[in-house]
Write a protein that holds these residues in place. Structure first.
Motif, PDB file in Angstrom:
ATOM      1  N   ASP A  81      -2.020   1.389  -4.623  1.00 55.11           N
ATOM      2  CA  ASP A  81      -0.811   0.581  -4.807  1.00 55.11           C
ATOM      3  C   ASP A  81       0.405   1.507  -4.693  1.00 55.11           C
ATOM      4  OD1 ASP A  81       1.386  -0.869  -5.967  1.00 55.11           O
ATOM      5  OD2 ASP A  81      -0.024  -2.070  -7.137  1.00 55.11           O
TER       6      ASP A  81
ATOM      7  N   ASN B 275      -3.849   4.277   1.821  1.00 55.31           N
ATOM      8  CA  ASN B 275      -4.047   2.868   2.172  1.00 55.31           C
ATOM      9  C   ASN B 275      -4.893   2.122   1.137  1.00 55.31           C
ATOM     10  OD1 ASN B 275      -6.081   4.631   3.228  1.00 55.31           O
ATOM     11  ND2 ASN B 275      -6.938   2.914   4.360  1.00 55.31           N
ATOM     12  N   PHE B 276      -5.467   2.855   0.162  1.00 54.43           N
ATOM     13  CA  PHE B 276      -6.242   2.223  -0.911  1.00 54.43           C
ATOM     14  C   PHE B 276      -5.517   2.257  -2.254  1.00 54.43           C
ATOM     15  CE2 PHE B 276      -9.604   3.490   2.080  1.00 54.43           C
ATOM     16  CZ  PHE B 276     -10.215   2.257   2.263  1.00 54.43           C
TER      17      PHE B 276
ATOM     18  N   LYS C   3       0.843  -1.186   0.000  1.00 59.86           N
ATOM     19  CA  LYS C   3       0.000   0.000   0.000  1.00 59.86           C
ATOM     20  C   LYS C   3       0.884   1.244   0.000  1.00 59.86           C
ATOM     21  CE  LYS C   3      -3.604  -2.201   2.752  1.00 59.86           C
ATOM     22  NZ  LYS C   3      -4.333  -2.164   4.037  1.00 59.86           N
TER      23      LYS C   3
ATOM     24  N   LEU D 143      -6.230  -2.725  -4.608  1.00 58.34           N
ATOM     25  CA  LEU D 143      -5.644  -1.388  -4.525  1.00 58.34           C
ATOM     26  C   LEU D 143      -5.801  -0.659  -5.854  1.00 58.34           C
ATOM     27  CD1 LEU D 143      -2.327  -2.227  -2.620  1.00 58.34           C
ATOM     28  CD2 LEU D 143      -4.438  -1.257  -1.680  1.00 58.34           C
TER      29      LEU D 143
ATOM     30  N   SER E 297       0.431   3.790   1.647  1.00 58.50           N
ATOM     31  CA  SER E 297       0.537   4.259   3.031  1.00 58.50           C
ATOM     32  C   SER E 297       1.721   3.633   3.764  1.00 58.50           C
ATOM     33  CB  SER E 297      -0.758   3.964   3.798  1.00 58.50           C
ATOM     34  OG  SER E 297      -1.042   2.572   3.791  1.00 58.50           O
TER      35      SER E 297
END
Length: 176
Positions: free
Chosen positions: A35, A32-33, A9, A79, A11
């Motif tokens: 790639d 966090n969503f 991720k 992702l 993030s």
């Protein structure tokens, strides 16, 4: 990917890995969503391009939780592999050409119907890391999409002229 492997991720990246894009944090983009490769390729593009790039401040320009599952932005049970950016006004064609030097960038869209963070007309570029054997190009104007086979070059020429107008100062900033 092999069994048991997973994509990282965005993030999980250290902000030092994308020093030209503090806006991703400032705009609360949901890393966090996304790639991690999207952010790393964005940083690579910025280094190659040599001019400022502003990431879209809109969450859906990076990750969408609804809409078409075919969208590279779609981030439900996977992702997002896409991002929307605003290269420096007058240099979107240069950015588009530079992006083609990055083999992982396989989807490139140019948008003639967008406003930038300042609320004024600003062409936007979409890039994505779709898994395909041939790169996909499109231009959108007034909500209509044009691919290589249907009027793409007419609108590409229009965008070349917009870039030129921004560079020589004859293009006024106007809201669309």
């Amino acid at each position: 990917m092999g069994k048991g492997s997973r994509k990282m991720k965005a993030s999980e990246l250290d902000e030092k890995q994308y020093p030209n894009f503090p806006e991703l944090i400032d705009f609360n983009i949901p890393l966090n969503f996304i790639d991690a490769e999207v952010v790393l390729k964005l940083q690579e593009l910025r280094e190659m391009f040599g001019f400022p790039i502003l990431p879209s401040p809109i969450e859906e320009g990076w990750a969408r939780k609804n809409g078409s599952k075919d969208s590279q932005h779609y981030a439900v049970d996977r992702l997002s592999t896409a991002g929307d950016i605003f290269p420096e006004r007058g240099y979107i064609i240069d950015c588009w050409l530079t992006a083609q030097q990055i083999p992982e960038i396989m989807g490139l869209g140019l948008y003639l119907d967008t406003n930038g963070i300042d609320g004024n007309f600003w062409p936007m570029m979409h890039f994505d890391l779709r898994k395909t054997s041939k790169r996909v190009f499109w231009i959108r104007e007034n909500g209509k999409y044009y691919y290589l086979k249907n009027h793409f070059w007419h609108y590409f020429n229009k965008l070349v002229n917009i870039d030129k107008e921004f560079r020589d100062g004859t293009r006024t900033l106007r809201p669309r």
